[in-house]
Scaffold this motif. Structure first.
Motif, PDB file in Angstrom:
ATOM      1  N   ALA A 111       0.817  -1.210   0.000  1.00 34.59           N
ATOM      2  CA  ALA A 111       0.000   0.000   0.000  1.00 34.59           C
ATOM      3  C   ALA A 111       0.851   1.261   0.000  1.00 34.59           C
ATOM      4  O   ALA A 111       0.503   2.264  -0.635  1.00 34.59           O
ATOM      5  CB  ALA A 111      -0.936  -0.007   1.215  1.00 34.59           C
ATOM      6  N   ALA A 112       1.975   1.215   0.693  1.00 40.33           N
ATOM      7  CA  ALA A 112       2.850   2.395   0.770  1.00 40.33           C
ATOM      8  C   ALA A 112       3.338   2.795  -0.623  1.00 40.33           C
ATOM      9  O   ALA A 112       3.434   3.989  -0.938  1.00 40.33           O
ATOM     10  CB  ALA A 112       4.029   2.120   1.693  1.00 40.33           C
ATOM     11  N   TYR A 113       3.628   1.805  -1.463  1.00 45.57           N
ATOM     12  CA  TYR A 113       4.101   2.131  -2.809  1.00 45.57           C
ATOM     13  C   TYR A 113       2.963   2.705  -3.660  1.00 45.57           C
ATOM     14  O   TYR A 113       3.170   3.666  -4.419  1.00 45.57           O
ATOM     15  CB  TYR A 113       4.710   0.911  -3.498  1.00 45.57           C
ATOM     16  N   TYR A 114       1.766   2.140  -3.530  1.00 50.28           N
ATOM     17  CA  TYR A 114       0.625   2.729  -4.230  1.00 50.28           C
ATOM     18  C   TYR A 114       0.450   4.190  -3.817  1.00 50.28           C
ATOM     19  O   TYR A 114       0.182   5.060  -4.646  1.00 50.28           O
ATOM     20  CB  TYR A 114      -0.663   1.958  -3.922  1.00 50.28           C
ATOM     21  N   ASN A 115       0.612   4.462  -2.536  1.00 47.53           N
ATOM     22  CA  ASN A 115       0.450   5.834  -2.048  1.00 47.53           C
ATOM     23  C   ASN A 115       1.536   6.760  -2.586  1.00 47.53           C
ATOM     24  O   ASN A 115       1.300   7.955  -2.781  1.00 47.53           O
ATOM     25  CB  ASN A 115       0.431   5.854  -0.521  1.00 47.53           C
ATOM     26  N   GLN A 116       2.734   6.221  -2.830  1.00 44.47           N
ATOM     27  CA  GLN A 116       3.787   7.040  -3.454  1.00 44.47           C
ATOM     28  C   GLN A 116       3.367   7.466  -4.858  1.00 44.47           C
ATOM     29  O   GLN A 116       3.594   8.613  -5.266  1.00 44.47           O
ATOM     30  CB  GLN A 116       5.096   6.248  -3.534  1.00 44.47           C
ATOM     31  N   LEU A 117       2.760   6.538  -5.598  1.00 43.86           N
ATOM     32  CA  LEU A 117       2.297   6.861  -6.955  1.00 43.86           C
ATOM     33  C   LEU A 117       1.194   7.911  -6.905  1.00 43.86           C
ATOM     34  O   LEU A 117       1.194   8.872  -7.688  1.00 43.86           O
ATOM     35  CB  LEU A 117       1.784   5.595  -7.647  1.00 43.86           C
TER      36      LEU A 117
END
Length: 199
Positions: A111-117
């Motif tokens: 989820a953290a990577y999705y939030n970076q995008l």
């Protein structure tokens, strides 16, 4: 900002032993894990495109707060799943600013990577935010609403690569902080499961 998160999970995965989407991963399945991460991200709604084995997979997702989309033409490849998914989302008439497209078989994405995008889409003012790995743009990627029509017309197995190439001036490449490896063979799965997939 309203973001739709679209998980592509329609493939048959002939090289796998069994239905890839339902292979064990942590305390759920590969697809279940992808959905769990997506639901934790800052997206407004999560959509999942099913195709091959949809009748078997869909009941396992009954408890998930997602919208299931069936691609009856899944044999036409990844592009057709994107097209069916984006067309469905367009027809909901929800005022989404962007769609984040991802794959069900990249279990190290969180989820953290999705939030970076999602954050990069807001901050960089680019119309497309693509993950960058091996110096190439790839999914997961975010597409501004101005690309919804183009995405809904895809029909090839290359997925969104065509748009990432032709619209490269509009693309901001986010160096991937997550491992974007996808699982295509039993040995891929076994190795990754033994290292990361157990509870």
């Amino acid at each position: 900002m309203k973001t739709a998160l679209l998980i592509l999970a329609a493939g048959e995965s002939k090289r796998m032993n069994g239905i890839k989407q339902l292979l064990p991963w942590k305390n759920t399945s590969l697809l279940g894990h992808a959905i769990a991460q997506a639901l934790q991200a800052k997206a407004s709604q999560v959509y999942v495109v099913l195709g091959a084995n949809a009748n078997t997979i869909a009941p396992t997702l009954a408890h998930c707060n997602i919208q299931i989309i069936e691609n009856k033409n899944w044999k036409n490849g990844l592009g057709s799943s994107i097209a069916v998914g984006v067309q469905y989302i367009k027809e909901t008439q929800e005022p989404y600013d962007a769609i984040l497209i991802t794959l069900a078989d990249q279990p190290l994405i969180d989820a953290a990577y999705y939030n970076q995008l999602i954050a990069a889409y807001t901050e960089k003012k680019a119309k497309i935010i693509a993950s960058q790995t091996n110096n190439k743009p790839c999914v997961p990627a975010m597409f501004d609403a101005q690309y919804f029509n183009q995405l809904s017309l895809l029909n090839q197995d290359q997925g969104a690569k065509e748009i990432l190439v032709t619209a490269q001036k509009e693309v901001y490449r986010l160096p991937a902080t997550a491992n974007l490896i996808d699982l295509d063979t039993p040995s891929d799965y076994e190795q990754l499961f033994n290292n990361f997939g157990k509870e």
